[in-house]
Motif scaffolding. Structure first.
Motif, PDB file in Angstrom:
ATOM      1  N   ARG A  24       0.516   5.075   0.706  1.00  0.00           N
ATOM      2  CA  ARG A  24      -0.406   6.064   1.288  1.00  0.00           C
ATOM      3  C   ARG A  24       0.235   7.453   1.251  1.00  0.00           C
TER       4      ARG A  24
ATOM      5  N   THR B 230      -0.337  11.349   2.267  1.00  0.00           N
ATOM      6  CA  THR B 230      -1.124  12.199   3.168  1.00  0.00           C
ATOM      7  C   THR B 230      -0.787  13.659   2.908  1.00  0.00           C
TER       8      THR B 230
ATOM      9  N   SER C 129       0.414  -2.603   7.040  1.00  0.00           N
ATOM     10  CA  SER C 129      -0.516  -1.470   7.154  1.00  0.00           C
ATOM     11  C   SER C 129      -1.203  -1.442   8.518  1.00  0.00           C
TER      12      SER C 129
ATOM     13  N   ASP D 229      -4.781   6.421  -1.139  1.00  0.00           N
ATOM     14  CA  ASP D 229      -4.162   5.100  -1.113  1.00  0.00           C
ATOM     15  C   ASP D 229      -4.123   4.478  -2.507  1.00  0.00           C
TER      16      ASP D 229
ATOM     17  N   ARG E 248       0.859  -1.194   0.000  1.00  0.00           N
ATOM     18  CA  ARG E 248       0.000   0.000   0.000  1.00  0.00           C
ATOM     19  C   ARG E 248       0.885   1.231   0.000  1.00  0.00           C
TER      20      ARG E 248
ATOM     21  N   VAL F 148      -6.131  11.688   2.691  1.00  0.00           N
ATOM     22  CA  VAL F 148      -5.329  10.490   2.451  1.00  0.00           C
ATOM     23  C   VAL F 148      -5.685   9.893   1.096  1.00  0.00           C
TER      24      VAL F 148
END
Length: 264
Positions: free
Chosen positions: A94, A96, A198, A105, A92, A103
């Protein structure tokens, strides 16, 4: 590829190993050698090749055989093959936004985890670097859909779905010079993958080491490969061409490893 099935070739090789009656003899993998150019067009018998590259091409060829030429399947469908069920996982990414905290993803399938070891004394330290947040700013800003502009952001990779068999590649070879990073990198017999997922909080995700591949030599252009493998009887063996010798776990853990194989 018409007339070529890597799964069938590996099945024939494994059957030959399992049906071997003379336990003192080594297997010559001619079923694999004969199809080197089908595995990778640039592979040639007798030439120096990279073990990680060969592994990647071989596993990819097995994946293609499982898909039976259906290359237009979505990523979720491709991940249902036996190859991905054993070796595959998902990363994943991510991002931000540092302004509004929105966020974003995205997910990517993987069959092994390459680790940068230039600054890492151990596999666990390299994994910590792998999941360490990266700052996106300056020329590398992120387009936030909520702010509707380029903003500074934080980007972090984590292992979102863990594989049953974890393959780790320690990046020992320089991309351009071909030089080798020969430093000692510690690796454990048992590895907890939970801190790098995660969902970092939870029960340990323990993996046990079962194979180590070692490159002996000063550069990627020359050298020799041998490996250490844990057999079904729980004992470790060094396998070097036709030579197979028993060894202890202390010897296994002191190697200049290139590829590590862990199983849950």
């Amino acid at each position: 590829q018409q007339g070529f099935c890597m799964m069938c070739i590996m099945e024939a090789h494994v059957n030959k190993v399992l049906l071997l009656t003379d336990s003192a003899s080594a297997i010559q993998p001619w079923t694999v050698v004969r199809v080197l150019t089908r595995i990778g067009e640039h592979f040639r018998h007798g030439t120096q090749e990279d073990a990680h590259e060969f592994l990647r091409y071989t596993v990819d060829a097995m994946q293609r055989a499982c898909l039976s030429g259906s290359s237009n399947l979505d990523i979720s469908s491709q991940a249902t093959t036996i190859v991905h069920q054993i070796f595959g996982g998902f990363l994943r990414s991510r991002v931000t936004c540092l302004s509004c905290k929105a966020v974003s993803d995205s997910y990517e399938a993987f069959l092994d985890v390459p680790l940068d070891i230039k600054a890492a004394p151990s596999v666990t330290a390299a994994l910590e670097d792998f999941v360490k947040p990266e700052q996106l700013d300056g020329d590398n800003c992120f387009k936030c859909s909520k702010c509707d502009k380029m903003v500074a952001a934080s980007k972090r990779f984590t292992i979102h779905r863990v594989p049953r068999v974890l393959t780790v590649c320690l990046k020992r070879f320089e991309d351009f010079t071909g030089g080798k990073i020969s430093k000692v990198v510690d690796y454990p017999e048992y590895l907890d993958l939970q801190p790098y997922t995660s969902q970092a909080a939870g029960e340990p995700l323990l993996y046990a080491l079962y194979a180590v591949l070692v490159h002996s030599g000063d550069s990627c252009r020359a050298g020799h490969y041998f490996c250490y493998t844990k057999a079904s009887n729980g004992l470790w063996y060094k396998m070097d061409d036709t030579s197979v010798d028993g060894c202890g776990i202390d010897t296994v853990l002191r190697q200049q490893a290139y590829l590590l194989f862990y199983v849950r």
